[in-house]
Design an enzyme around this catalytic site. Structure first.
Site, short mmCIF file in Angstrom:
data_model
loop_
_atom_site.label_atom_id
_atom_site.label_comp_id
_atom_site.label_asym_id
_atom_site.label_seq_id
_atom_site.Cartn_x
_atom_site.Cartn_y
_atom_site.Cartn_z
N GLU A 80 0.55 -10.94 4.02
CA GLU A 80 -0.47 -10.03 4.58
C GLU A 80 -1.63 -9.82 3.60
OE1 GLU A 80 1.21 -6.48 6.39
OE2 GLU A 80 -0.62 -5.37 5.98
N LYS A 264 6.39 1.80 6.21
CA LYS A 264 6.13 0.35 6.29
C LYS A 264 5.11 -0.04 5.22
CE LYS A 264 4.27 -3.65 7.91
NZ LYS A 264 3.05 -4.33 7.45
N ASP A 280 17.46 -9.36 -2.19
CA ASP A 280 17.76 -9.26 -0.76
C ASP A 280 16.91 -8.15 -0.13
OD1 ASP A 280 18.90 -8.75 1.71
OD2 ASP A 280 20.97 -8.90 1.01
N HIS A 378 -10.06 -4.26 5.07
CA HIS A 378 -9.72 -5.66 5.36
C HIS A 378 -10.99 -6.50 5.42
CE1 HIS A 378 -5.44 -5.41 6.26
NE2 HIS A 378 -5.67 -4.26 6.82
#
Ligand code: MEV
Length: 424
Positions: A80, A264, A280, A378
């Protein structure tokens, strides 16, 4: 001494960045090779079944991180855009307030044994607790190398599940200090070894024997103080940005729909380092979200507040079961170089860097959301990349990029107007 402050790193070409990394890090040229060559097929063949190829992801370097007074160059593997840039920028702001200050609990994992078919569950639970030290010694006698390294079984706990769809049953928890390993194999082996003993003690039947990914005894905490004046940019005052971040945190703290997205953002930073070091990330994700719901209501993993001087204070505490020995960390050459790049010598040190990156990434998202919105950030990043691609360098990159963003904003507003007109 490694420095994580490299100004203008993003302006460099790929080759220049690699040379710079070799110059500022303590890694030898040979240790840097895995970053360029990646995983080889012969190694990958032994990692998973039916392997047919290698799937690559970008590896970026998180800059400006100072953790407990030490500069750390952070390897981040992520698909991302804006994550590496966002974390690096926030680490720079945090640096102005002394960087990230961290701590960890002991690296204690939990192994679970589900004991069924017991006549008197309460009585069986009592018996297990009475013979706790015998069980601990039994587990430790089988893993003398871990005990020599300072780890091993620490405790036995019992939990009675009073009513479930199959009635009541007993759960035995083995608390196992795994030192610098992630510990899944060690814990699962120890649980399997313990099972016959538990059956003999309780008269029951041990069904599942497996670690818990809710590693709430293996926590890491990172805290940073951002001087309020560092938060100011464009027409936003430091106070406005600080209060905007605290208001955004209040949303995540009180609403699970927002908390999921807020967390998130934290995991954008966390997972990128977990993946880079061959750990992991599913285990880390599972532990993070279960921990976020530990009160019975899913909420924010981080907290944001202001201190007595009006500075912004961020804290993130979360389970962090990562290792620096064994598993993919040992076999993946890129993961080995990633661990070496950060110069960490224990799993807890690695865990603390990871939590700091999560906190920085959380702040990057909140700062953007609370001010200009996430899309503009962005756009700026993309515009800078385009400016570099057409040959801009130095200060011209910012100038070209900001003009492109302005034009883009005008075009978006025009598109919205056209849509409104068409919709009538
Ligand atoms: C996007 O990957 C992450 C964010 O949605 C996090 C957040 O909303 O806090 C921007």
């Amino acid at each position: 001494m490694t420095t994580s402050r490299i100004s203008g790193f993003y302006n460099l070409t790929l080759d220049q960045r690699r040379l710079k990394l070799a110059e500022v890090s303590h890694l030898t040229p040979v240790e840097l090779i895995p970053f360029t060559e990646g995983l080889q097929a012969e190694t990958a063949m032994h990692m998973v079944e039916n392997m047919v190829g290698i799937y690559s992801l970008p590896l970026g370097i998180g800059l400006n991180f100072m953790v407990n007074g030490r500069d750390v160059l952070v390897p981040m593997v992520i698909e991302e855009p804006s994550v590496v840039a966002g974390a690096s920028f926030m680490a720079k702001l945090a640096r102005a307030g002394g960087g990230f200050i961290t701590s960890s609990t002991q690296p204690e994992m939990i192994g679970q044994l589900q004991v069924l078919d017991i006549k008197n569950v309460q009585e069986a639970a009592k018996k297990v607790l009475e013979r706790k030290s015998e069980l601990i010694d039994y587990v430790n006698s089988a893993d003398s190398s871990l005990v020599k390294r300072g780890g091993g079984a620490r405790d036995i706990e019992v939990r009675v599940i009073e009513s479930s769809i199959i009635g009541s049953f007993l759960v035995v928890h083995l608390i196992y200090d795994v030192r610098d390993a992630m510990g899944a194999n060690a814990v699962n082996t120890a649980c399997e070894r313990l099972a016959p003993k538990i059956e003999a003690m309780t008269g029951g039947r041990v069904h599942l024997r497996i670690l818990s990914n809710l590693t709430d005894r293996r926590l890491s905490l990172s805290r940073c103080v951002i001087p309020v004046n560092e938060l100011a940019f464009d027409h936003f005052s430091g106070e406005k940005v600080r209060d905007g971040i605290i208001e955004a945190y209040a949303f995540a703290e009180s609403d699970s729909y927002r908390a999921a997205t807020h967390n998130k953002g934290i995991m954008n930073g966390v997972d990128s380092v977990v993946i880079a070091t061959g750990n992991d990330w599913r285990a880390i994700e599972a532990g993070a979200h279960a921990y976020a719901a530990r009160s019975g209501r899913y909420t924010s993993l981080s907290t944001w507040e202001k201190d007595g001087d009006g500075n912004l204070v961020g804290t993130l505490e979360m389970p962090m079961a990562v290792g620096i020995v064994g598993g993919a960390t040992k076999v993946h050459p890129g993961a080995q170089s990633a661990v070496k790049l950060m110069n960490v010598s224990t799993a807890s040190e690695l865990a603390e860097v990871i939590v700091s990156v999560g906190l920085a990434q959380n702040m990057a998202a909140l700062r953007a959301l609370a001010t200009e919105g996430i899309q503009r950030g962005h756009m700026s990043l993309h515009a800078r990349q385009v400016a570099i691609a057409v040959g801009a360098s130095g200060e011209l990159i910012e100038q070209v990029a900001s003009q492109m963003v302005m034009e883009q904003v005008v075009r978006i507003e025009r598109a919205q107007e056209i849509l409104r007109n068409l919709e009538g």
